[in-house]
Design a protein around this motif. Sequence first.
Motif, PDB file in Angstrom:
ATOM      1  N   TYR A   7      16.299   4.935 -13.218  1.00 18.51           N
ATOM      2  CA  TYR A   7      16.220   3.703 -12.600  1.00 18.51           C
ATOM      3  C   TYR A   7      14.798   4.001 -11.616  1.00 18.51           C
ATOM      4  N   MET A   8      14.397   5.223 -11.474  1.00 19.08           N
ATOM      5  CA  MET A   8      12.975   5.168 -11.129  1.00 19.08           C
ATOM      6  C   MET A   8      11.846   4.536 -11.801  1.00 19.08           C
ATOM      7  N   GLU A   9      12.108   4.445 -13.134  1.00 12.69           N
ATOM      8  CA  GLU A   9      11.311   3.851 -14.013  1.00 12.69           C
ATOM      9  C   GLU A   9      11.076   2.209 -13.729  1.00 12.69           C
ATOM     10  N   HIS A  10      12.315   1.601 -13.149  1.00 18.58           N
ATOM     11  CA  HIS A  10      12.203   0.363 -12.852  1.00 18.58           C
ATOM     12  C   HIS A  10      11.637   0.126 -11.361  1.00 18.58           C
ATOM     13  N   LEU A  11      12.018   1.002 -10.603  1.00 16.85           N
ATOM     14  CA  LEU A  11      11.346   0.912  -9.161  1.00 16.85           C
ATOM     15  C   LEU A  11       9.912   0.899  -9.252  1.00 16.85           C
ATOM     16  N   VAL A  12       9.278   1.984 -10.260  1.00 17.64           N
ATOM     17  CA  VAL A  12       7.803   2.128 -10.246  1.00 17.64           C
ATOM     18  C   VAL A  12       7.291   0.989 -11.045  1.00 17.64           C
ATOM     19  N   LYS A  13       7.898   0.368 -11.921  1.00 16.10           N
ATOM     20  CA  LYS A  13       7.176  -0.943 -12.540  1.00 16.10           C
ATOM     21  C   LYS A  13       7.253  -1.996 -11.418  1.00 16.10           C
ATOM     22  N   LYS A  14       8.204  -2.281 -10.736  1.00 12.48           N
ATOM     23  CA  LYS A  14       8.116  -3.496  -9.702  1.00 12.48           C
ATOM     24  C   LYS A  14       7.126  -2.877  -8.768  1.00 12.48           C
ATOM     25  N   GLN A  15       7.046  -1.659  -8.211  1.00 14.66           N
ATOM     26  CA  GLN A  15       6.074  -1.311  -7.180  1.00 14.66           C
ATOM     27  C   GLN A  15       4.714  -1.247  -7.885  1.00 14.66           C
ATOM     28  N   LEU A  16       4.437  -0.986  -9.232  1.00 10.26           N
ATOM     29  CA  LEU A  16       2.963  -1.096  -9.549  1.00 10.26           C
ATOM     30  C   LEU A  16       2.558  -2.625  -9.627  1.00 10.26           C
ATOM     31  N   ASP A  17       3.575  -3.433 -10.040  1.00 15.17           N
ATOM     32  CA  ASP A  17       3.232  -4.810 -10.045  1.00 15.17           C
ATOM     33  C   ASP A  17       2.589  -5.307  -8.677  1.00 15.17           C
ATOM     34  N   GLU A  18       3.479  -5.001  -7.715  1.00 17.24           N
ATOM     35  CA  GLU A  18       3.158  -5.210  -6.130  1.00 17.24           C
ATOM     36  C   GLU A  18       1.900  -4.582  -5.910  1.00 17.24           C
ATOM     37  N   VAL A  19       1.464  -3.342  -5.916  1.00 14.69           N
ATOM     38  CA  VAL A  19       0.138  -2.835  -5.585  1.00 14.69           C
ATOM     39  C   VAL A  19      -0.930  -3.353  -6.472  1.00 14.69           C
ATOM     40  N   LEU A  20      -0.733  -3.680  -7.762  1.00 11.25           N
ATOM     41  CA  LEU A  20      -1.932  -4.442  -8.754  1.00 11.25           C
ATOM     42  C   LEU A  20      -2.149  -5.793  -8.018  1.00 11.25           C
ATOM     43  N   LYS A  21      -1.292  -6.472  -7.473  1.00 13.03           N
ATOM     44  CA  LYS A  21      -1.644  -7.566  -6.835  1.00 13.03           C
ATOM     45  C   LYS A  21      -2.807  -7.510  -5.917  1.00 13.03           C
ATOM     46  N   ARG A  22      -2.743  -6.404  -5.132  1.00  7.39           N
ATOM     47  CA  ARG A  22      -3.655  -6.360  -4.151  1.00  7.39           C
ATOM     48  C   ARG A  22      -5.137  -5.812  -4.742  1.00  7.39           C
ATOM     49  N   TYR A  23      -5.273  -5.442  -6.073  1.00  4.80           N
ATOM     50  CA  TYR A  23      -6.337  -4.902  -6.433  1.00  4.80           C
ATOM     51  C   TYR A  23      -7.195  -5.514  -7.540  1.00  4.80           C
ATOM     52  N   GLU A  24      -8.385  -5.608  -7.608  1.00  6.66           N
ATOM     53  CA  GLU A  24      -9.220  -6.398  -8.465  1.00  6.66           C
ATOM     54  C   GLU A  24      -9.597  -5.408  -9.698  1.00  6.66           C
ATOM     55  N   CYS A  25      -8.816  -4.612 -10.114  1.00  4.24           N
ATOM     56  CA  CYS A  25      -9.034  -3.657 -11.079  1.00  4.24           C
ATOM     57  C   CYS A  25      -8.487  -3.837 -12.334  1.00  4.24           C
ATOM     58  N   CYS A  26      -9.023  -3.088 -13.390  1.00  3.28           N
ATOM     59  CA  CYS A  26      -8.768  -3.290 -14.764  1.00  3.28           C
ATOM     60  C   CYS A  26      -7.213  -3.160 -14.654  1.00  3.28           C
ATOM     61  N   LYS A  27      -6.289  -4.256 -15.362  1.00  6.52           N
ATOM     62  CA  LYS A  27      -4.945  -4.451 -15.520  1.00  6.52           C
ATOM     63  C   LYS A  27      -4.571  -4.217 -16.940  1.00  6.52           C
ATOM     64  N   CYS A  28      -5.421  -3.635 -18.107  1.00  7.55           N
ATOM     65  CA  CYS A  28      -4.917  -3.735 -19.445  1.00  7.55           C
ATOM     66  C   CYS A  28      -3.629  -2.771 -19.500  1.00  7.55           C
ATOM     67  N   PRO A  29      -3.301  -2.985 -20.868  1.00  7.49           N
ATOM     68  CA  PRO A  29      -2.064  -2.284 -20.859  1.00  7.49           C
ATOM     69  C   PRO A  29      -2.164  -0.651 -21.120  1.00  7.49           C
ATOM     70  N   GLN A  30      -3.437  -0.283 -21.467  1.00  6.30           N
ATOM     71  CA  GLN A  30      -3.627   1.206 -21.331  1.00  6.30           C
ATOM     72  C   GLN A  30      -3.636   1.920 -19.883  1.00  6.30           C
ATOM     73  N   CYS A  31      -4.610   1.052 -19.070  1.00  9.54           N
ATOM     74  CA  CYS A  31      -4.471   1.464 -17.648  1.00  9.54           C
ATOM     75  C   CYS A  31      -3.141   1.230 -16.930  1.00  9.54           C
ATOM     76  N   LYS A  32      -2.336   0.330 -17.244  1.00 14.45           N
ATOM     77  CA  LYS A  32      -1.109   0.025 -16.689  1.00 14.45           C
ATOM     78  C   LYS A  32       0.036   1.254 -16.972  1.00 14.45           C
ATOM     79  N   ARG A  33      -0.222   1.570 -18.373  1.00  8.91           N
ATOM     80  CA  ARG A  33       0.590   2.665 -18.862  1.00  8.91           C
ATOM     81  C   ARG A  33       0.130   3.935 -18.157  1.00  8.91           C
ATOM     82  N   ASP A  34      -1.087   4.349 -18.009  1.00  8.83           N
ATOM     83  CA  ASP A  34      -1.689   5.362 -17.355  1.00  8.83           C
ATOM     84  C   ASP A  34      -1.170   5.596 -15.882  1.00  8.83           C
ATOM     85  N   MET A  35      -1.108   4.470 -15.273  1.00 11.99           N
ATOM     86  CA  MET A  35      -0.714   4.485 -13.865  1.00 11.99           C
ATOM     87  C   MET A  35       0.855   4.653 -13.707  1.00 11.99           C
TER      88      MET A  35
END
Length: 90
Positions: A7-35
């Motif tokens: 379930y850590m996978e689910h928590l990381v997915k949710k948390q990553l979406d939260e963090v990315l809302k605050r950043y003007e960075c690349c959000k392409c599938p490759q970068c998101k997978r790397d994060m």
Amino acid sequence: MDGVYNYMEHLVKKQLDEVLKRYECCKCPQCKRDMYAYALNLLPAKYVTSLEGEAFTKLEMLDASARVKLITVTTEAVHTVIQNVRHIEA
Ligand SMILES: [Zn+2]
């Protein structure tokens, strides 16, 4: 094994979406997978045998220090990936 979930996978997915809302960075599938992979490598797996109900996605399932670590590591993952972008520029 079928029927066992981290379930850590689910928590990381949710948390990553939260963090990315605050950043003007690349959000392409490759970068998101790397994060996502970066963060999961630094966090302990939390296995459960059922994904029924919503309990498994709740941050409250972690104790306070684990929650802080989830947030810290996820933010660090975003910083690390945007400084070392590996995606192919279109
Ligand atoms: Zn990217």
